[in-house]
Design an enzyme around this catalytic site. Structure first.
Site, mmCIF file in Angstrom:
data_model
loop_
_atom_site.group_PDB
_atom_site.id
_atom_site.type_symbol
_atom_site.label_atom_id
_atom_site.label_comp_id
_atom_site.label_asym_id
_atom_site.label_seq_id
_atom_site.Cartn_x
_atom_site.Cartn_y
_atom_site.Cartn_z
ATOM 1 N N ALA A 65 0.425 -1.587 0.232
ATOM 2 C CA ALA A 65 -0.005 -0.504 -0.011
ATOM 3 C C ALA A 65 1.262 1.249 0.563
ATOM 4 C CB ALA A 65 -0.747 -0.036 0.927
ATOM 5 N N GLY A 109 0.543 -5.238 1.481
ATOM 6 C CA GLY A 109 -0.613 -4.930 -0.310
ATOM 7 C C GLY A 109 0.185 -5.764 -1.474
ATOM 8 N N GLU A 112 -0.436 -9.536 -0.569
ATOM 9 C CA GLU A 112 -1.637 -9.574 -0.445
ATOM 10 C C GLU A 112 -2.762 -9.953 -1.540
ATOM 11 O OE1 GLU A 112 -1.562 -6.987 3.056
ATOM 12 O OE2 GLU A 112 -2.650 -8.432 4.652
ATOM 13 N N GLU A 132 5.741 -5.447 7.180
ATOM 14 C CA GLU A 132 4.087 -4.040 7.860
ATOM 15 C C GLU A 132 4.753 -3.731 9.146
ATOM 16 O OE1 GLU A 132 3.243 -6.801 5.781
ATOM 17 O OE2 GLU A 132 1.523 -5.652 4.331
HETATM 18 C C1 HXC Z 1 5.021 4.309 -1.602
HETATM 19 C C2 HXC Z 1 6.794 3.315 -2.040
HETATM 20 C C3 HXC Z 1 6.671 2.399 -1.544
HETATM 21 C C4 HXC Z 1 5.773 1.861 -1.063
HETATM 22 C C5 HXC Z 1 8.753 1.598 -2.584
HETATM 23 N N1 HXC Z 1 8.539 3.220 -2.475
HETATM 24 N N2 HXC Z 1 7.409 1.125 -1.815
HETATM 25 N N3 HXC Z 1 6.032 4.393 -2.255
HETATM 26 N N4 HXC Z 1 4.611 3.019 -0.466
HETATM 27 N N5 HXC Z 1 4.794 0.728 -0.978
HETATM 28 C C6 HXC Z 1 8.993 4.216 -3.951
HETATM 29 C C7 HXC Z 1 10.283 4.374 -2.986
HETATM 30 O O1 HXC Z 1 9.818 5.773 -1.899
HETATM 31 C C8 HXC Z 1 10.805 4.826 -3.692
HETATM 32 O O2 HXC Z 1 11.145 6.681 -3.932
HETATM 33 C C9 HXC Z 1 10.652 3.980 -4.895
HETATM 34 O O3 HXC Z 1 9.540 3.595 -4.054
HETATM 35 C C10 HXC Z 1 11.839 3.309 -5.019
HETATM 36 O O4 HXC Z 1 12.020 2.639 -3.959
HETATM 37 P P1 HXC Z 1 13.504 2.864 -2.928
HETATM 38 O O5 HXC Z 1 12.791 1.978 -2.369
HETATM 39 O O6 HXC Z 1 14.558 3.563 -3.444
HETATM 40 O O7 HXC Z 1 13.584 0.711 -3.774
HETATM 41 P P2 HXC Z 1 14.683 -0.092 -3.418
HETATM 42 O O8 HXC Z 1 16.087 0.906 -2.790
HETATM 43 O O9 HXC Z 1 14.907 -1.143 -4.283
HETATM 44 O O10 HXC Z 1 13.991 -1.101 -1.940
HETATM 45 C C11 HXC Z 1 12.697 -1.774 -2.761
HETATM 46 C C12 HXC Z 1 11.406 -1.498 -1.246
HETATM 47 C C13 HXC Z 1 11.432 -0.891 -0.853
HETATM 48 C C14 HXC Z 1 12.589 -3.341 -0.876
HETATM 49 C C15 HXC Z 1 10.669 -2.639 -2.219
HETATM 50 O O11 HXC Z 1 10.712 0.616 -1.826
HETATM 51 C C16 HXC Z 1 10.858 -1.022 0.338
HETATM 52 O O12 HXC Z 1 11.147 -1.550 0.967
HETATM 53 N N6 HXC Z 1 9.890 -0.334 -0.025
HETATM 54 C C17 HXC Z 1 8.760 -0.673 1.071
HETATM 55 C C18 HXC Z 1 7.976 -1.533 1.334
HETATM 56 C C19 HXC Z 1 6.989 -1.820 2.326
HETATM 57 O O13 HXC Z 1 7.409 -1.950 3.655
HETATM 58 N N7 HXC Z 1 5.313 -2.654 2.041
HETATM 59 C C20 HXC Z 1 4.259 -2.185 2.639
HETATM 60 C C21 HXC Z 1 3.487 -1.482 3.115
HETATM 61 S S1 HXC Z 1 1.741 -1.495 3.940
HETATM 62 P P3 HXC Z 1 11.430 7.971 -4.052
HETATM 63 O O14 HXC Z 1 10.807 8.613 -4.246
HETATM 64 O O15 HXC Z 1 12.504 7.518 -3.381
HETATM 65 O O16 HXC Z 1 11.732 6.880 -5.303
HETATM 66 C C22 HXC Z 1 0.538 -2.633 3.293
HETATM 67 C C23 HXC Z 1 -0.468 -2.830 4.477
HETATM 68 C C24 HXC Z 1 -1.227 -3.004 3.408
HETATM 69 O O17 HXC Z 1 1.131 -2.880 1.959
HETATM 70 C C25 HXC Z 1 -2.244 -3.432 3.895
HETATM 71 C C26 HXC Z 1 -3.376 -1.657 3.402
HETATM 72 C C27 HXC Z 1 -5.588 -2.039 3.550
#
Ligand code: HXC
Length: 258
Positions: A65, A109, A112, A132
């Site tokens: 998400a 997400g 999921e 998460e």
């Molecule tokens: C918003 C995101 C994002 C996310 C990545 N980006 N994931 N933006 N939401 N979930 C953005 C980064 O900020 C970055 O933007 C660009 O995408 C590239 O990501 P990087 O981190 O620079 O890439 P990398 O170093 O290759 O790392 C990849 C990654 C990392 C390991 C996947 O991006 C990461 O950990 N992302 C978050 C994953 C996460 O925690 N997901 C769960 C979310 S909570 P910029 O502007 O800096 O280029 C969830 C809850 C669901 O999903 C339930 C809902 C009801």
């Protein structure tokens, strides 16, 4: 229909929906999930189509998400807004088979969403996880439930508590994905499977999907009864007659979806 956060294409008798926010690794924003629900609706209503493939890009299916969009929301915002859930339910309600074709990250997400699909085909590059916990929250689109049913308590608990990712081989070994293929074979494999499904009796396909899905919701005894009734019901269809006659005549069946 034009979309801003997804792409919609038709490949023979399958819809191909591509998540398309590459700058943020296909982070699931409310507009993206909204458009995805609309696209699923569109594919469902198109009689020419028999299955749907949902995919991302080489780097990410979806990295979860959209954290930027979520971070300042209050409990009341997420609860009253039912954050992403109404749209996700549209995908879960889809009667046509939906195949997730996953390359790169399928996290939070994103994992999921892939698990909401009927089965997952993964590229070697695929990485699955529920990170998460690292953000001070927990999975909210079915991760704790579907992952546990797919891979069992030990791995699901470990992944949800530590945020560890699974690679494609481990995901296949654990039962999370149906098949792992070379990165450049991913879309072909998923679209071939989707078109194969689309060539069968749609009535039988819907019944088969409904019956397998029921296994997640009921006891074995009730599930077996349910399956038996649906099996009997196929004998009321012209497609069952055609399928079995064609087999006996040693020819290809011509299904008419009735
Ligand atoms: C918003 C995101 C994002 C996310 C990545 N980006 N994931 N933006 N939401 N979930 C953005 C980064 O900020 C970055 O933007 C660009 O995408 C590239 O990501 P990087 O981190 O620079 O890439 P990398 O170093 O290759 O790392 C990849 C990654 C990392 C390991 C996947 O991006 C990461 O950990 N992302 C978050 C994953 C996460 O925690 N997901 C769960 C979310 S909570 P910029 O502007 O800096 O280029 C969830 C809850 C669901 O999903 C339930 C809902 C009801």
């Amino acid at each position: 229909m034009t979309y801003e956060t997804i792409l919609y294409q038709v490949h023979e008798r399958a819809a191909l929906i591509t998540l398309n926010r590459p700058d943020v690794l296909n982070a699931l924003s409310a507009p993206l999930i909204g458009e995805l629900a609309q696209a699923v609706d569109h594919a469902e209503r198109d009689d020419a189509l028999g299955a749907i493939v949902l995919t991302g890009n080489e780097k990410a299916f979806a990295a979860g998400a959209d954290i930027g969009q979520m971070k300042d929301q209050s409990f009341t915002d997420t609860y009253m807004g039912n954050f992403l859930h109404d749209e996700a339910e549209r995908i879960e309600r889809c009667r046509k088979p939906v195949i997730a074709a996953v390359a790169g990250y399928a996290l939070g997400g994103g994992c999921e969403l892939a698990m909401m699909c009927d089965f997952i085909v993964a590229a070697r590059s695929a990485r699955f996880g529920q990170p998460e916990i690292k953000l001070g929250t927990i999975p909210g689109l079915g991760g704790t439930q579907r992952l546990t049913r797919a891979v069992g308590k030990a791995k699901a608990m470990e992944m949800c508590l530590t945020g560890r990712m699974m690679d494609a081989d481990e995901a296949e070994r654990s039962g999370l994905v149906a098949r792992v293929v070379a990165n450049d074979q991913l879309l072909d494999t998923a679209l071939t499977a989707a078109n194969q499904i689309a060539g069968y009796s749609r009535v039988a396909v819907y019944l088969a999907k409904e019956s397998v899905s029921r296994a997640f919701e009921t006891t074995l005894l009730e599930g077996l009864r349910f399956e038996k009734r649906l099996f009997h019901a196929t004998f009321a269809t012209a497609d069952q007659k055609e399928g079995m006659e064609a087999f006996m005549d040693k020819r290809e069946p011509r299904f008419e979806n009735r």
